[in-house]
Design a protein around this motif. Structure first.
Motif, PDB file in Angstrom:
ATOM      1  N   GLU A   1       0.644  -1.126   0.069  1.00 26.90           N
ATOM      2  CA  GLU A   1       0.029  -0.198  -0.075  1.00 26.90           C
ATOM      3  C   GLU A   1       0.774   1.058  -0.123  1.00 26.90           C
ATOM      4  OE1 GLU A   1      -3.571   0.137  -0.165  1.00 26.90           O
ATOM      5  OE2 GLU A   1      -3.319  -1.864  -0.624  1.00 26.90           O
ATOM      6  N   ARG A   2       1.940   1.321   0.989  1.00 26.95           N
ATOM      7  CA  ARG A   2       3.027   2.317   0.748  1.00 26.95           C
ATOM      8  C   ARG A   2       4.162   1.916   1.509  1.00 26.95           C
ATOM      9  NH1 ARG A   2      -1.147   1.756   4.235  1.00 26.95           N
ATOM     10  NH2 ARG A   2      -0.707   1.438   6.360  1.00 26.95           N
ATOM     11  N   ILE A   3       5.138   2.968   1.237  1.00 22.25           N
ATOM     12  CA  ILE A   3       6.275   2.654   1.569  1.00 22.25           C
ATOM     13  C   ILE A   3       6.759   3.877   2.600  1.00 22.25           C
ATOM     14  CG2 ILE A   3       9.029   2.779   0.719  1.00 22.25           C
ATOM     15  CD1 ILE A   3       8.187   1.410  -2.083  1.00 22.25           C
ATOM     16  N   VAL A   4       7.372   3.500   3.666  1.00 23.68           N
ATOM     17  CA  VAL A   4       7.647   4.292   4.584  1.00 23.68           C
ATOM     18  C   VAL A   4       9.167   4.529   4.725  1.00 23.68           C
ATOM     19  CG1 VAL A   4       5.342   3.703   6.181  1.00 23.68           C
ATOM     20  CG2 VAL A   4       7.761   2.539   6.552  1.00 23.68           C
ATOM     21  N   ARG A   5       9.507   5.893   5.281  1.00 27.21           N
ATOM     22  CA  ARG A   5      10.875   6.033   5.458  1.00 27.21           C
ATOM     23  C   ARG A   5      11.639   5.445   6.818  1.00 27.21           C
ATOM     24  NH1 ARG A   5      12.973   9.709   2.609  1.00 27.21           N
ATOM     25  NH2 ARG A   5      14.353  10.345   4.207  1.00 27.21           N
ATOM     26  N   ARG A   6      10.710   5.178   7.746  1.00 33.53           N
ATOM     27  CA  ARG A   6      11.627   4.821   8.982  1.00 33.53           C
ATOM     28  C   ARG A   6      11.863   3.240   8.512  1.00 33.53           C
ATOM     29  NH1 ARG A   6       6.133   3.879  10.075  1.00 33.53           N
ATOM     30  NH2 ARG A   6       5.687   1.882  10.832  1.00 33.53           N
ATOM     31  N   ASN A   7      13.041   2.473   9.413  1.00 32.06           N
ATOM     32  CA  ASN A   7      13.454   1.155   9.374  1.00 32.06           C
ATOM     33  C   ASN A   7      12.358   0.297  10.290  1.00 32.06           C
ATOM     34  OD1 ASN A   7      14.592  -1.376   9.385  1.00 32.06           O
ATOM     35  ND2 ASN A   7      16.577  -0.111   9.039  1.00 32.06           N
ATOM     36  N   LEU A   8      11.756  -0.605   9.515  1.00 35.26           N
ATOM     37  CA  LEU A   8      10.805  -1.546  10.421  1.00 35.26           C
ATOM     38  C   LEU A   8      11.512  -2.243  11.248  1.00 35.26           C
ATOM     39  CD1 LEU A   8       8.227  -2.369   7.538  1.00 35.26           C
ATOM     40  CD2 LEU A   8       7.906  -0.778   9.308  1.00 35.26           C
ATOM     41  N   LEU A   9      12.985  -2.468  11.023  1.00 34.02           N
ATOM     42  CA  LEU A   9      13.520  -3.585  12.187  1.00 34.02           C
ATOM     43  C   LEU A   9      14.216  -2.778  13.098  1.00 34.02           C
ATOM     44  CD1 LEU A   9      15.511  -5.646   9.456  1.00 34.02           C
ATOM     45  CD2 LEU A   9      13.349  -6.398  10.787  1.00 34.02           C
ATOM     46  N   SER A  10      14.078  -1.255  12.980  1.00 34.19           N
ATOM     47  CA  SER A  10      14.829  -0.734  14.257  1.00 34.19           C
ATOM     48  C   SER A  10      13.770  -0.311  15.388  1.00 34.19           C
ATOM     49  CB  SER A  10      15.192   0.606  13.912  1.00 34.19           C
ATOM     50  OG  SER A  10      14.222   1.277  13.578  1.00 34.19           O
ATOM     51  N   ASP A  11      12.560  -0.795  15.408  1.00 33.10           N
ATOM     52  CA  ASP A  11      11.578  -0.859  16.419  1.00 33.10           C
ATOM     53  C   ASP A  11      11.260  -2.337  16.556  1.00 33.10           C
ATOM     54  OD1 ASP A  11       9.452  -0.814  18.021  1.00 33.10           O
ATOM     55  OD2 ASP A  11       8.349   0.564  16.722  1.00 33.10           O
ATOM     56  N   GLU A  12      11.502  -3.027  17.952  1.00 33.70           N
ATOM     57  CA  GLU A  12      11.360  -4.371  18.181  1.00 33.70           C
ATOM     58  C   GLU A  12       9.590  -4.692  17.799  1.00 33.70           C
ATOM     59  OE1 GLU A  12      13.279  -7.139  19.037  1.00 33.70           O
ATOM     60  OE2 GLU A  12      14.877  -5.474  18.565  1.00 33.70           O
ATOM     61  N   THR A  13       8.717  -3.604  18.024  1.00 36.22           N
ATOM     62  CA  THR A  13       7.379  -3.967  17.777  1.00 36.22           C
ATOM     63  C   THR A  13       7.269  -4.198  16.539  1.00 36.22           C
ATOM     64  OG1 THR A  13       6.983  -2.779  19.828  1.00 36.22           O
ATOM     65  CG2 THR A  13       5.127  -3.198  18.642  1.00 36.22           C
ATOM     66  N   THR A  14       7.592  -3.255  15.582  1.00 33.75           N
ATOM     67  CA  THR A  14       7.492  -3.517  14.404  1.00 33.75           C
ATOM     68  C   THR A  14       8.305  -4.712  13.646  1.00 33.75           C
ATOM     69  OG1 THR A  14       8.617  -1.597  13.591  1.00 33.75           O
ATOM     70  CG2 THR A  14       6.581  -1.326  13.495  1.00 33.75           C
ATOM     71  N   ALA A  15       9.424  -4.862  14.265  1.00 36.40           N
ATOM     72  CA  ALA A  15      10.237  -5.994  13.644  1.00 36.40           C
ATOM     73  C   ALA A  15       9.713  -7.286  13.892  1.00 36.40           C
ATOM     74  CB  ALA A  15      11.525  -5.927  14.449  1.00 36.40           C
ATOM     75  N   ALA A  16       8.752  -7.511  14.855  1.00 37.37           N
ATOM     76  CA  ALA A  16       8.374  -8.777  14.973  1.00 37.37           C
ATOM     77  C   ALA A  16       7.443  -9.294  14.028  1.00 37.37           C
ATOM     78  CB  ALA A  16       7.440  -8.752  16.394  1.00 37.37           C
ATOM     79  N   GLY A  17       6.753  -8.284  13.096  1.00 36.43           N
ATOM     80  CA  GLY A  17       5.847  -8.677  11.958  1.00 36.43           C
ATOM     81  C   GLY A  17       6.610  -8.355  10.692  1.00 36.43           C
ATOM     82  N   THR A  18       7.909  -8.072  10.817  1.00 32.83           N
ATOM     83  CA  THR A  18       8.671  -7.775   9.502  1.00 32.83           C
ATOM     84  C   THR A  18       9.319  -8.827   8.760  1.00 32.83           C
ATOM     85  OG1 THR A  18       8.845  -5.426  10.254  1.00 32.83           O
ATOM     86  CG2 THR A  18      10.157  -6.368   8.605  1.00 32.83           C
TER      87      THR A  18
END
Lengths: 268, 253, 268, 253
Positions: free
Chosen positions: A194-211
């Motif tokens: 849907e969209r590409i974001v600027r932040r690194n999804l892996l640098s936050d443990e909460t989003t990293a878990a689903g990445t």
């Protein structure tokens, strides 16, 4: 149609084995038309673990030689018309499976193992028709304990749609971990989001878990509402009326052609 | 005055009865009736125990977090007590066919496919065969294609299997040893001769079989209140249809 | 020591097979002392896939009959002294493994499969000493392709520590998915957490992606800094100095006893 | 004036050379030197290609999201090009022993255990044996326990295996066909006689082996700047030690 989708579709070459996800897990419907325009046929589709609209449309477009699946259906909209017709006409080959057998084959590929063992299946006609599966006597049993072995399923390409990716190539798949399984097992993975974001999804443990890490992702392109008419979890619901329209139109080859032509503008 | 139970309410109540003692039940994405029966069971049990209900493809009733493989893994671990299976054909040995008729692989009529049946039928202790259409073309002597067999030879690892068959006409239980179906009860309005004529396979039955029990007033109230509301979230079309039937059956004021 | 930890420890009975996570994945050090006070011995520890301080302390306390592991070590602090002594004295039995073989055994249990196949291992002394593993000729090969089969590892109990749980029994494990694998494979799972939150972790797709559902969790107790002296991702770092102190003290049985007595107040 | 390369800097540079062409390398949690070599390789390559570096147990250099199994799965998929293995003993056929000496299972000296060696040695194409201690008790003729064998008979599925052995004294390459080690170079300050005396296994060598190349000035600057900074995050103790050595070697002002 954005050029990047066309470029991604050009990764698909004739005869390749392509993994596609189940209806509710993020089908990249946005890639269906580019795949058809790309024209590479003789495809071997692996449905993870079942197929729907996209599979039916690729079959209708004449690109499919074989379908490996636990089912093909349009859900509430009924049977998949082009799939059913192709079966009746004998124009596609079938590898009828059961859902966990497809997961097992992908898991074997994920682990670099030649096969996984699976319970069930003994005495089914699925097993009888699968000459690529094996039955052995469980070496850990006392004898007389047959168990089915499923060989690794190693697709050339996996294609799916997800809510978002970051600019480092990481893709957020949430709890739809079959998408990761597809990517692990496949040589190449193509993703629309849907969209590409600027932040690194892996640098936050909460989003990293689903990445799904970029390591497994070859190409990413933005395609807003790219699962339509399927829904995407947390984003939009399935457009059942549209799938019903397709189901009704695609009962005949002409109706299918008409539907695809009429929707060209909408999907592009 | 409480409106008499609708046929679908008898079925849902029967499903709830079949789920007695179950702690975790899963239903397919397009299975409103099994879902409703499970929700009723959950509501009836909640003071004593928590019935877990997994609806495939649903977001609200989905507590899985490991993708679509988790249901099957769960069953393999013995953590799934009950599941529902349909079938384009079901035969007297409880074999189910979800693939098609008229040859294979080039079938004259093709159905979607076997889904998880060939695994779950082996691993889930209480599989309830549920198919509303009860005609000789569905209830056949022998299925054209075995998606999943009803029974297995000794030695085959099989903690699971069929427990019952529920249709729009009757409820059967399955005897794994014989193997075969035994008529448990006929639904209100269905006679034994009618049932025998509609069934392509032989089954055991009393000369004068009992009638399938209907839900009592309190259960009906639960069904038409809380269960219908819960169901609406995942199966809006089915819920609307049910409400329409209730409205139509309402005696004129 | 909170009563709930003691109550959780009482689930462990003599002879049970207990799965414990690797150092950095959330070791419930808070449960170590309750386990020792509970006193159930003859335990069969499964390290997922390696063990450290907790394993060494349980061995030192005399509770362990067998260790199934890819390694036991205190990391930077060196060898695990009570483990090494027990090996030398022959007071514990060993099932030496390699990391992916332990993961494979747990995955087989997760899938309800009798075994998984795994590459590697052929010609190693690990394989030679494991009479519970089997080698077969790959049935999908042309012959002469030996492959090792690892039977399902089905622990009675898994014990670990995580950052948080909700009051519905769901546990946030983030990307430490080996914790989920342990729970799937085990009959019972006991979890300590830094804190219990009121919101439902499954009702938000972002947190749901890293959540182990309550279905797999038997008991949860709060134990702030419950991994100490190990660290916990996103929460606190490893207290290496403390592990060094243990490593030095536990070189002898007396030193071990002294350390455990001195730390009773700290850990309680 | 640039300070002459420290012994550890020669080793790190050698590791970086051994990683030429690698796209994904993994190092163990307690492996600062391999990590430093990998970071140097990454810095050298970054204008052309992206070297992925996975450090087990690290948070900053961890792009895995599927638990501790993912490294091994990655290797099984052929997505891991290089890995480092140590060994309490290493023999002339590149067998490694990480378990212990003096009997098994009741070993006189027990080491931690085999970790992932028995799998990664088979699946990772370029395994670099790295052990600083180069003495007859480590470099043995025959290991007491084979955690992972250096070679496998024909037919055994083995896309991976040993490529080189790097110690504090020398660099060897491994010939899988012979099989055996060949001396590639001696580190500055080490003589052939010294090496032969320190090595328990036979190996091929020139009469006058070359000296292991030291990093040039630009590489040294990269090492002591960016690489040391990056390393500090995961291996603070090692980085501090390195800085101390640099300070001590500084000519008095």
């Amino acid at each position: 149609m954005p050029g990047d989708l066309r470029a991604m579709a050009s990764c698909v070459r004739p005869g390749m084995r392509i993994a596609l996800p189940v209806d509710y897990a993020g089908v990249s419907m946005a890639m269906t038309r580019p795949l058809i325009e790309n024209g590479a046929g003789d495809l071997h589709l692996v449905c993870v673990p079942t197929g729907g609209l996209q599979v039916d449309q690729l079959i209708g477009a004449g690109l499919v030689a074989m379908v490996e699946t636990s089912a093909v259906s349009l859900g509430e909209a009924g049977g998949a018309p082009r799939f059913n017709q192709a079966v009746k006409d004998g124009t596609i080959r079938l590898r009828d499976a059961t859902c966990p057998a497809i997961h097992a084959g992908l898991m074997a590929a994920q682990k670099g193992s030649p096969f996984l063992s699976i319970r069930g299946l003994i005495g089914s006609d699925l097993l009888r028709h699968r000459d690529d599966w094996r039955v052995i006597d469980n070496p850990f049993g006392a004898g007389g304990d047959p168990v089915v072995l499923i060989p690794a399923i190693t697709p050339d390409i996996a294609i799916f749609h997800a809510p978002l990716a970051d600019r480092f190539g990481n893709v957020w798949i949430g709890r739809r971990r079959e998408l990761a399984a597809m990517a692990y097992a496949s040589a190449l993975t193509l993703v629309t989001v849907e969209r590409i974001v600027r932040r690194n999804l892996l640098s936050d443990e909460t989003t990293a878990a689903g990445t799904l890490p970029a390591l497994y992702v070859a190409e990413i392109a933005e395609a807003p509402r790219g699962a339509w008419p399927y829904g995407l979890w947390g984003e939009y619901a399935t457009d059942t009326a549209e799938i019903m329209r397709y189901a009704s139109a695609a009962r005949s080859a002409e109706g299918f052609a008409g539907y695809m032509a009429a929707r060209a503008g909408v999907q592009a | 005055m409480i409106l008499a139970p609708l046929p679908r309410e008898v079925l849902i109540w029967t499903i709830a009865r079949l789920l007695e003692g179950v702690r975790h039940v899963a239903v397919g994405a397009a299975s409103p009736m099994p879902a409703a029966g499970s929700m009723l069971r959950r509501a009836l049990d909640e003071s004593r125990t928590e019935l877990r209900l997994s609806i495939l493809g649903s977001v609200a009733n989905n507590f899985f977090t490991n993708g679509s493989t988790e249901l099957f893994d769960c069953a393999g671990q013995g953590r799934l007590d009950a599941f529902f299976l349909g079938g384009g054909q079901i035969d007297g040995e409880a074999n189910v066919n979800l693939v098609g008729v008229g040859g294979y692989p080039q079938s004259r009529v093709r159905w979607p496919g076997s889904f998880g049946s060939a695994y779950l039928y082996f691993t889930v202790p209480r599989v309830i065969l549920f198919r509303e259409e009860h005609t000789p073309r569905v209830m056949v002597e022998k299925v054209d294609f075995i998606s999943a067999p009803g029974t297995s030879p000794a030695g085959v690892h099989r903690p699971g299997g069929p427990a019952a068959l529920l249709t729009s006409k009757a409820l059967f239980r399955f005897d794994r040893d014989r193997p075969g179906f035994t008529l448990e009860s006929l639904h209100p309005g269905c006679g034994l001769a009618d049932l025998l004529a509609a069934t392509g396979f032989a089954f055991q039955h009393d000369d004068d079989p009992p009638v399938t029990p209907a839900p009592d007033g309190a259960t009906l109230a639960l069904l038409r209140g809380r269960v219908l509301d819960e169901l609406e979230e995942t199966y809006p079309a089915f819920a609307a249809d049910w409400r329409r039937d209730l409205a139509a059956a309402q005696p004129a004021a």
